[in-house]
Scaffold this active site. Structure first.
Site, PDB file in Angstrom:
ATOM      1  N   ARG A 255      11.738  -1.288  10.804  1.00 14.77           N
ATOM      2  CA  ARG A 255      10.722  -0.852  11.756  1.00 14.77           C
ATOM      3  C   ARG A 255      10.649  -1.814  12.941  1.00 14.77           C
ATOM      4  NH1 ARG A 255       5.437   0.586   8.242  1.00 14.77           N
ATOM      5  NH2 ARG A 255       4.464  -0.662   9.869  1.00 14.77           N
TER       6      ARG A 255
ATOM      7  N   ARG B 272      -9.425   1.209   9.174  1.00 15.25           N
ATOM      8  CA  ARG B 272      -9.016  -0.153   9.537  1.00 15.25           C
ATOM      9  C   ARG B 272     -10.077  -0.880  10.337  1.00 15.25           C
ATOM     10  NH1 ARG B 272      -3.014   0.713   9.247  1.00 15.25           N
ATOM     11  NH2 ARG B 272      -2.084  -1.296   9.677  1.00 15.25           N
TER      12      ARG B 272
ATOM     13  N   ARG C  59      12.127  -5.808   5.056  1.00 17.87           N
ATOM     14  CA  ARG C  59      11.913  -4.418   4.605  1.00 17.87           C
ATOM     15  C   ARG C  59      12.901  -3.468   5.286  1.00 17.87           C
ATOM     16  NH1 ARG C  59       6.132  -1.627   5.386  1.00 17.87           N
ATOM     17  NH2 ARG C  59       6.359  -2.424   7.492  1.00 17.87           N
TER      18      ARG C  59
ATOM     19  N   ARG D 209       0.237  -8.661  13.688  1.00 18.37           N
ATOM     20  CA  ARG D 209      -0.395  -7.652  12.803  1.00 18.37           C
ATOM     21  C   ARG D 209      -1.252  -8.328  11.742  1.00 18.37           C
ATOM     22  NH1 ARG D 209       4.728  -4.753  10.749  1.00 18.37           N
ATOM     23  NH2 ARG D 209       3.307  -3.604   9.409  1.00 18.37           N
TER      24      ARG D 209
ATOM     25  N   LYS E  35       0.836  -1.211   0.000  1.00 18.09           N
ATOM     26  CA  LYS E  35       0.000   0.000   0.000  1.00 18.09           C
ATOM     27  C   LYS E  35       0.869   1.258   0.000  1.00 18.09           C
ATOM     28  CE  LYS E  35      -1.882  -1.014   3.988  1.00 18.09           C
ATOM     29  NZ  LYS E  35      -1.109  -2.231   4.353  1.00 18.09           N
TER      30      LYS E  35
HETATM   31  P1  AP5 Z   1       4.987  -1.613   1.772  1.00 21.71           P
HETATM   32  O1  AP5 Z   1       4.585  -0.806   0.593  1.00 21.71           O
HETATM   33  O2  AP5 Z   1       5.829  -0.967   2.817  1.00 21.71           O
HETATM   34  O3  AP5 Z   1       3.686  -2.328   2.414  1.00 21.71           O
HETATM   35  P2  AP5 Z   1       2.470  -1.709   3.224  1.00 21.71           P
HETATM   36  O4  AP5 Z   1       1.237  -2.380   2.739  1.00 21.71           O
HETATM   37  O5  AP5 Z   1       2.495  -0.211   3.191  1.00 21.71           O
HETATM   38  O6  AP5 Z   1       2.851  -2.279   4.665  1.00 21.71           O
HETATM   39  P3  AP5 Z   1       2.864  -1.590   6.101  1.00 21.71           P
HETATM   40  O7  AP5 Z   1       3.642  -2.539   6.992  1.00 21.71           O
HETATM   41  O8  AP5 Z   1       3.356  -0.187   6.062  1.00 21.71           O
HETATM   42  O9  AP5 Z   1       1.369  -1.639   6.427  1.00 21.71           O
HETATM   43  P4  AP5 Z   1       0.702  -1.576   7.771  1.00 21.71           P
HETATM   44  O10 AP5 Z   1      -0.680  -1.301   7.333  1.00 21.71           O
HETATM   45  O11 AP5 Z   1       0.852  -2.704   8.706  1.00 21.71           O
HETATM   46  O12 AP5 Z   1       1.527  -0.451   8.553  1.00 21.71           O
HETATM   47  P5  AP5 Z   1       1.093   0.967   9.088  1.00 21.71           P
HETATM   48  O13 AP5 Z   1       2.292   1.803   9.121  1.00 21.71           O
HETATM   49  O14 AP5 Z   1      -0.121   1.453   8.357  1.00 21.71           O
HETATM   50  O15 AP5 Z   1       5.738  -2.929   1.233  1.00 21.71           O
HETATM   51  C1  AP5 Z   1       6.254  -3.891   2.140  1.00 21.71           C
HETATM   52  C2  AP5 Z   1       7.561  -4.468   1.572  1.00 21.71           C
HETATM   53  O16 AP5 Z   1       7.282  -5.151   0.342  1.00 21.71           O
HETATM   54  C3  AP5 Z   1       8.625  -3.397   1.232  1.00 21.71           C
HETATM   55  O17 AP5 Z   1       9.892  -3.928   1.518  1.00 21.71           O
HETATM   56  C4  AP5 Z   1       8.462  -3.177  -0.292  1.00 21.71           C
HETATM   57  O18 AP5 Z   1       9.680  -2.792  -0.902  1.00 21.71           O
HETATM   58  C5  AP5 Z   1       8.017  -4.562  -0.759  1.00 21.71           C
HETATM   59  N1  AP5 Z   1       7.074  -4.514  -1.887  1.00 21.71           N
HETATM   60  C6  AP5 Z   1       6.045  -3.652  -2.061  1.00 21.71           C
HETATM   61  N2  AP5 Z   1       5.381  -3.923  -3.203  1.00 21.71           N
HETATM   62  C7  AP5 Z   1       6.007  -5.009  -3.744  1.00 21.71           C
HETATM   63  C8  AP5 Z   1       5.781  -5.785  -4.925  1.00 21.71           C
HETATM   64  N3  AP5 Z   1       4.795  -5.518  -5.764  1.00 21.71           N
HETATM   65  N4  AP5 Z   1       6.611  -6.830  -5.172  1.00 21.71           N
HETATM   66  C9  AP5 Z   1       7.633  -7.153  -4.325  1.00 21.71           C
HETATM   67  N5  AP5 Z   1       7.904  -6.441  -3.192  1.00 21.71           N
HETATM   68  C10 AP5 Z   1       7.090  -5.382  -2.906  1.00 21.71           C
HETATM   69  O19 AP5 Z   1       0.583   0.618  10.560  1.00 21.71           O
HETATM   70  C11 AP5 Z   1       1.479   0.305  11.605  1.00 21.71           C
HETATM   71  C12 AP5 Z   1       0.729   0.320  12.929  1.00 21.71           C
HETATM   72  O20 AP5 Z   1       0.159   1.627  13.179  1.00 21.71           O
HETATM   73  C13 AP5 Z   1      -0.469  -0.629  13.037  1.00 21.71           C
HETATM   74  O21 AP5 Z   1      -0.072  -1.931  13.397  1.00 21.71           O
HETATM   75  C14 AP5 Z   1      -1.309   0.071  14.113  1.00 21.71           C
HETATM   76  O22 AP5 Z   1      -0.781  -0.167  15.383  1.00 21.71           O
HETATM   77  C15 AP5 Z   1      -1.109   1.540  13.807  1.00 21.71           C
HETATM   78  N6  AP5 Z   1      -2.129   2.097  12.896  1.00 21.71           N
HETATM   79  C16 AP5 Z   1      -1.903   2.676  11.686  1.00 21.71           C
HETATM   80  N7  AP5 Z   1      -3.065   3.075  11.125  1.00 21.71           N
HETATM   81  C17 AP5 Z   1      -4.046   2.738  12.015  1.00 21.71           C
HETATM   82  C18 AP5 Z   1      -5.468   2.877  11.968  1.00 21.71           C
HETATM   83  N8  AP5 Z   1      -6.104   3.450  10.935  1.00 21.71           N
HETATM   84  N9  AP5 Z   1      -6.168   2.400  13.025  1.00 21.71           N
HETATM   85  C19 AP5 Z   1      -5.548   1.833  14.097  1.00 21.71           C
HETATM   86  N10 AP5 Z   1      -4.201   1.670  14.179  1.00 21.71           N
HETATM   87  C20 AP5 Z   1      -3.459   2.126  13.141  1.00 21.71           C
END
Ligand code: AP5
Length: 217
Positions: free
Chosen positions: A158, A86, A125, A169, A13
């Site tokens: 991270r 979410r 990552r 997660r 994403k």
């Molecule tokens: P990447 O693009 O980084 O993946 P992502 O889907 O963005 O993953 P995140 O870990 O950032 O998502 P998340 O939703 O858990 O984290 P967030 O920060 O929102 O890609 C991942 C890897 O794959 C990278 O190495 C990339 O290079 C590789 N890649 C990408 N595309 C590829 C492809 N096509 N082919 C091959 N490789 C590829 O949330 C973290 C925490 O914050 C949560 O656990 C929660 O505690 C809190 N939080 C955040 N938002 C909320 C909310 N709305 N409500 C409640 N808690 C929240």
């Protein structure tokens, strides 16, 4: 461009939101990035969120909803929501906020990726702490020598990308977020993309589904 990117942790994403936001001038709103930035600055909301994030749990809805209104105000040229909503409560509150502002959502894009791939992607990552750009030691190694970006910035892993936190997660996604796929399917604005495809292909799929394929060339 007013999009929601929905999908499990590691589905790509953030990678796609960053690319498309810069191409179309929309605001990339990553609730995770905002919370990490708040926590690093010692902001009250960030400190309240830190423990939940470290454990791989969702941050309570009331804390998340506090910051979303202000983020929308800063998005006059559209937005890409990455990691929000979410929960159903967040989605309902967001719908109400959009209606109040007379803003219409273009599409909700769901990223399909299997659990094993997600585990591998997240535990390998590496992220640029300044730009937020992420690389992958296996699929997309950073350009610099060692784990460094092109300009020499040292990349970091991270805290919540440790294997056991990633497992938590992924479970939390299944238990609390996946139901949003059905929620948005009912709105008729939901599209799926194959998140296993290479990054450029995923971008092309998104542009095609939202009717912007000509902008890809
Ligand atoms: P990447 O693009 O980084 O993946 P992502 O889907 O963005 O993953 P995140 O870990 O950032 O998502 P998340 O939703 O858990 O984290 P967030 O920060 O929102 O890609 C991942 C890897 O794959 C990278 O190495 C990339 O290079 C590789 N890649 C990408 N595309 C590829 C492809 N096509 N082919 C091959 N490789 C590829 O949330 C973290 C925490 O914050 C949560 O656990 C929660 O505690 C809190 N939080 C955040 N938002 C909320 C909310 N709305 N409500 C409640 N808690 C929240």
């Amino acid at each position: 461009m007013r999009l929601i990117f929905l999908g499990p942790p590691g589905a790509g994403k953030g990678t796609q939101a960053r690319l498309l936001a810069s191409r179309f001038g929309a605001r990339h709103i990553s609730t995770g990035d905002i919370l990490r930035e708040y926590a690093a600055k010692g902001n009250e909301l960030g400190i309240a969120a830190e423990g939940f994030m470290r454990r791989g749990e969702l941050v309570p809805d009331r804390l998340i909803l506090k910051m979303i209104g202000a983020e929308l105000e800063r998005s006059p040229h559209g937005f890409i929501m990455d990691g929000f909503p979410r929960t159903t409560a967040q989605a309902e509150a967001f719908d109400a906020l959009l209606a109040q502002k007379g803003v219409v959502l273009d599409a909700v894009v769901v990223f399909d990726v299997d659990r094993n791939t997600l585990m591998t992607r997240l535990t390998s990552r590496w992220t640029n702490p300044i730009t937020g750009k992420s690389y992958n030691a296996i699929t997309n190694p950073p350009p610099g020598p060692g784990m460094r970006d092109a300009d020499g910035t040292e990349l970091i892993q991270r805290d919540d990308d440790k294997a056991e936190t990633v497992r938590r997660r992924l479970d939390v996604y299944q238990q609390q977020t996946q139901e949003l796929v059905q929620y948005y399917r009912l709105s008729g604005k939901l599209f799926s993309v194959d998140g296993l495809a290479p990054v450029e292909e995923v971008t092309a799929q998104i542009l095609s589904k939202i009717g912007r394929e000509r902008a890809a060339s």
